[in-house]
Design a protein around this motif. Structure first.
Motif, PDB file in Angstrom:
ATOM      1  N   ALA A  16      -6.407   2.381  -1.215  1.00 36.64           N
ATOM      2  CA  ALA A  16      -5.950   1.825   0.061  1.00 36.64           C
ATOM      3  C   ALA A  16      -7.016   2.113   1.116  1.00 36.64           C
ATOM      4  N   LEU A  17      -7.249   1.154   1.991  1.00 41.54           N
ATOM      5  CA  LEU A  17      -8.272   1.303   3.024  1.00 41.54           C
ATOM      6  C   LEU A  17      -7.645   1.322   4.407  1.00 41.54           C
ATOM      7  N   ILE A  18      -8.275   2.058   5.307  1.00 40.74           N
ATOM      8  CA  ILE A  18      -7.934   1.963   6.719  1.00 40.74           C
ATOM      9  C   ILE A  18      -9.188   2.307   7.515  1.00 40.74           C
ATOM     10  N   ASP A  19      -9.433   1.564   8.588  1.00 39.69           N
ATOM     11  CA  ASP A  19     -10.536   1.881   9.479  1.00 39.69           C
ATOM     12  C   ASP A  19     -10.139   3.011  10.413  1.00 39.69           C
ATOM     13  N   ALA A  20     -11.113   3.707  10.939  1.00 41.74           N
ATOM     14  CA  ALA A  20     -10.879   4.959  11.652  1.00 41.74           C
ATOM     15  C   ALA A  20     -10.207   4.791  13.002  1.00 41.74           C
ATOM     16  N   ASP A  21      -9.985   3.549  13.449  1.00 41.53           N
ATOM     17  CA  ASP A  21      -9.295   3.350  14.728  1.00 41.53           C
ATOM     18  C   ASP A  21      -8.057   2.467  14.600  1.00 41.53           C
ATOM     19  N   ASP A  22      -7.629   2.174  13.373  1.00 36.49           N
ATOM     20  CA  ASP A  22      -6.416   1.379  13.164  1.00 36.49           C
ATOM     21  C   ASP A  22      -5.213   2.293  12.949  1.00 36.49           C
ATOM     22  N   GLU A  23      -4.010   1.692  12.826  1.00 35.75           N
ATOM     23  CA  GLU A  23      -2.786   2.478  12.712  1.00 35.75           C
ATOM     24  C   GLU A  23      -1.894   1.949  11.593  1.00 35.75           C
ATOM     25  N   TRP A  24      -1.322   2.862  10.825  1.00 32.74           N
ATOM     26  CA  TRP A  24      -0.310   2.526   9.834  1.00 32.74           C
ATOM     27  C   TRP A  24       1.064   2.940  10.332  1.00 32.74           C
ATOM     28  N   LYS A  25       2.077   2.117  10.030  1.00 38.32           N
ATOM     29  CA  LYS A  25       3.450   2.569  10.154  1.00 38.32           C
ATOM     30  C   LYS A  25       3.751   3.505   8.986  1.00 38.32           C
ATOM     31  N   GLU A  26       4.803   4.299   9.113  1.00 39.72           N
ATOM     32  CA  GLU A  26       5.075   5.329   8.110  1.00 39.72           C
ATOM     33  C   GLU A  26       5.432   4.751   6.743  1.00 39.72           C
ATOM     34  N   ASN A  27       5.794   3.461   6.684  1.00 37.34           N
ATOM     35  CA  ASN A  27       6.179   2.853   5.401  1.00 37.34           C
ATOM     36  C   ASN A  27       5.059   2.018   4.786  1.00 37.34           C
ATOM     37  N   HIS A  28       3.840   2.178   5.269  1.00 37.26           N
ATOM     38  CA  HIS A  28       2.760   1.314   4.765  1.00 37.26           C
ATOM     39  C   HIS A  28       2.529   1.493   3.265  1.00 37.26           C
ATOM     40  N   LEU A  29       2.305   2.716   2.836  1.00 35.48           N
ATOM     41  CA  LEU A  29       2.019   2.951   1.423  1.00 35.48           C
ATOM     42  C   LEU A  29       3.234   2.689   0.545  1.00 35.48           C
ATOM     43  N   SER A  30       4.416   2.999   1.034  1.00 39.73           N
ATOM     44  CA  SER A  30       5.617   2.724   0.234  1.00 39.73           C
ATOM     45  C   SER A  30       5.834   1.218   0.069  1.00 39.73           C
ATOM     46  N   THR A  31       5.445   0.440   1.062  1.00 38.71           N
ATOM     47  CA  THR A  31       5.561  -1.019   0.964  1.00 38.71           C
ATOM     48  C   THR A  31       4.550  -1.564  -0.037  1.00 38.71           C
ATOM     49  N   LEU A  32       3.347  -1.038  -0.017  1.00 41.11           N
ATOM     50  CA  LEU A  32       2.361  -1.442  -1.016  1.00 41.11           C
ATOM     51  C   LEU A  32       2.836  -1.064  -2.421  1.00 41.11           C
ATOM     52  N   LYS A  33       3.418   0.109  -2.558  1.00 36.59           N
ATOM     53  CA  LYS A  33       3.936   0.546  -3.867  1.00 36.59           C
ATOM     54  C   LYS A  33       5.036  -0.404  -4.349  1.00 36.59           C
ATOM     55  N   GLU A  34       5.859  -0.863  -3.439  1.00 32.68           N
ATOM     56  CA  GLU A  34       6.905  -1.830  -3.782  1.00 32.68           C
ATOM     57  C   GLU A  34       6.291  -3.105  -4.367  1.00 32.68           C
ATOM     58  N   SER A  35       5.220  -3.578  -3.751  1.00 31.70           N
ATOM     59  CA  SER A  35       4.536  -4.773  -4.252  1.00 31.70           C
ATOM     60  C   SER A  35       3.925  -4.528  -5.622  1.00 31.70           C
ATOM     61  N   ILE A  36       3.320  -3.359  -5.792  1.00 26.83           N
ATOM     62  CA  ILE A  36       2.697  -3.015  -7.074  1.00 26.83           C
ATOM     63  C   ILE A  36       3.734  -2.982  -8.184  1.00 26.83           C
ATOM     64  N   GLU A  37       4.881  -2.401  -7.909  1.00 27.82           N
ATOM     65  CA  GLU A  37       5.924  -2.304  -8.931  1.00 27.82           C
ATOM     66  C   GLU A  37       6.501  -3.672  -9.274  1.00 27.82           C
ATOM     67  N   LYS A  38       6.504  -4.578  -8.327  1.00 27.89           N
ATOM     68  CA  LYS A  38       7.004  -5.921  -8.586  1.00 27.89           C
ATOM     69  C   LYS A  38       5.999  -6.764  -9.358  1.00 27.89           C
ATOM     70  N   PHE A  39       4.703  -6.579  -9.056  1.00 27.16           N
ATOM     71  CA  PHE A  39       3.651  -7.370  -9.697  1.00 27.16           C
ATOM     72  C   PHE A  39       2.543  -6.446 -10.205  1.00 27.16           C
ATOM     73  N   PRO A  40       2.808  -5.631 -11.226  1.00 27.52           N
ATOM     74  CA  PRO A  40       1.814  -4.660 -11.694  1.00 27.52           C
ATOM     75  C   PRO A  40       0.575  -5.295 -12.296  1.00 27.52           C
ATOM     76  N   GLU A  41       0.654  -6.571 -12.650  1.00 30.85           N
ATOM     77  CA  GLU A  41      -0.490  -7.250 -13.252  1.00 30.85           C
ATOM     78  C   GLU A  41      -1.511  -7.713 -12.213  1.00 30.85           C
ATOM     79  N   ALA A  42      -1.153  -7.709 -10.937  1.00 29.31           N
ATOM     80  CA  ALA A  42      -2.057  -8.179  -9.889  1.00 29.31           C
ATOM     81  C   ALA A  42      -3.122  -7.121  -9.592  1.00 29.31           C
TER      82      ALA A  42
END
Length: 312
Positions: A84-110
């Motif tokens: 996962a990437l983030i630039d040094a002046d951007d912001e993530w919400k607290e659910n960013h990585l969990s949302t990406l994990k949700e996508s990965i679990e739905k489409f693990p072949e991507a």
């Protein structure tokens, strides 16, 4: 082995980086490492990192080589399957990585996954990213035509994305010859080679900033090189061609404002004007003095849709 490796290039961001890193560490999904590449910072950025005691942080140093080289180095050091990437002046919400994990679990072949995001133009103006020809779904979906949906804002944005380390290495990583736009180049290569997954949840804030948004002239020739390097592939996808024409239009417009006549003419020569809107065609024909005047009004103009479509 962590689930994610979060890679952050760091160069002279002491003012913003404490906030960014703090938001990364406060993710509600905590199985990750943070790899920070100090790209030859000359301010107190490293001291900001050292003020954190979280054991998930790994700090590396290199001479200043630019963001592409820093990210490549960080990903080389990554232990996780997913980057996962983030630039040094951007912001993530607290659910960013969990949302990406949700996508990965739905489409693990991507191979590449991205979330929706908002754009902060200045302290008063924050707007959601605008995607063309896309009705936002309720959950993660595979994207069939990335370029069709990226004619306004890019569907994939650097601080909103994650991908498999394996696919990244297969593609050869970020092109370090590009001092600007290297992320857009990588996403194009991903789109041409792998399946892309988009999640509609807005989990990231991109700090764009609009000062000098039309007056930056240093890298236009590099951008033009990038956006003329896929001419053969463009011919196989009408929306890819239109996407690249929009990018070249932006280069031409900025170059005209800055009286960079050579790059302006070169960019125009690669554009199929049938792909431009009537307003875009008109703007390219306006006198330089009028374009410069419009540029001087950008703080006001950013509050209306017309400017966001054609001058950003």
């Amino acid at each position: 082995m962590p689930y994610f490796s979060v890679v952050i290039p760091l160069y002279n961001k002491e003012t913003h980086f404490k906030r960014t890193l703090d938001l990364v560490l406060k993710q509600n999904f905590s199985d990750f490492e943070v790899i920070i590449i100090n790209d030859g910072s000359t301010d107190n950025s490293v001291k900001v990192v050292e003020s954190f005691s979280d054991e998930r942080i790994r700090l590396f140093h290199q001479k200043n080589k630019g963001a592409a080289a820093a990210r490549n180095f960080g990903i080389e050091k990554a232990k996780a399957k997913y980057i996962a990437l983030i630039d040094a002046d951007d912001e993530w919400k607290e659910n960013h990585l969990s949302t990406l994990k949700e996508s990965i679990e739905k489409f693990p072949e991507a191979a590449l996954f991205t979330t929706n995001y908002s754009i902060k133009y200045n302290k008063d103006i924050i707007k959601p990213a605008r995607f063309s020809h896309l009705s936002l779904p309720k959950t993660a979906i595979k994207i069939k035509n990335y370029f069709k949906h990226s004619l306004a804002d890019n569907l994939v944005w650097t601080s909103a994305v994650c991908f498999t380390k394996k696919s990244f290495l297969e593609l050869g990583g970020f092109n370090e010859d590009y001092l600007t736009g290297q992320d857009l180049d990588l996403w194009i290569r991903y789109v041409l080679s792998y399946e892309i997954v988009f999640h509609p949840e807005i989990t990231m804030l991109y700090h764009k900033g609009i000062s000098d948004s039309l007056s930056k002239n240093k890298y236009e020739e590099i951008r033009l090189q990038l956006f003329t390097s896929y001419l053969e592939e463009e011919n196989q996808n009408l929306y890819f061609k239109k996407y690249m024409d929009f990018k070249r239009y932006g280069i031409a417009l900025r170059s005209k404002v800055n009286r960079n006549t050579i790059t302006y003419r070169r960019a125009k020569n690669f554009i199929d004007f049938n792909n431009l809107s009537r307003k875009q065609k008109v703007l390219l024909k306006l006198p330089v003095q009028l374009l410069q005047y419009l540029n001087s009004l950008r703080e006001i103009a950013y509050k209306n849709t017309f400017f966001l479509k054609h001058f950003k």
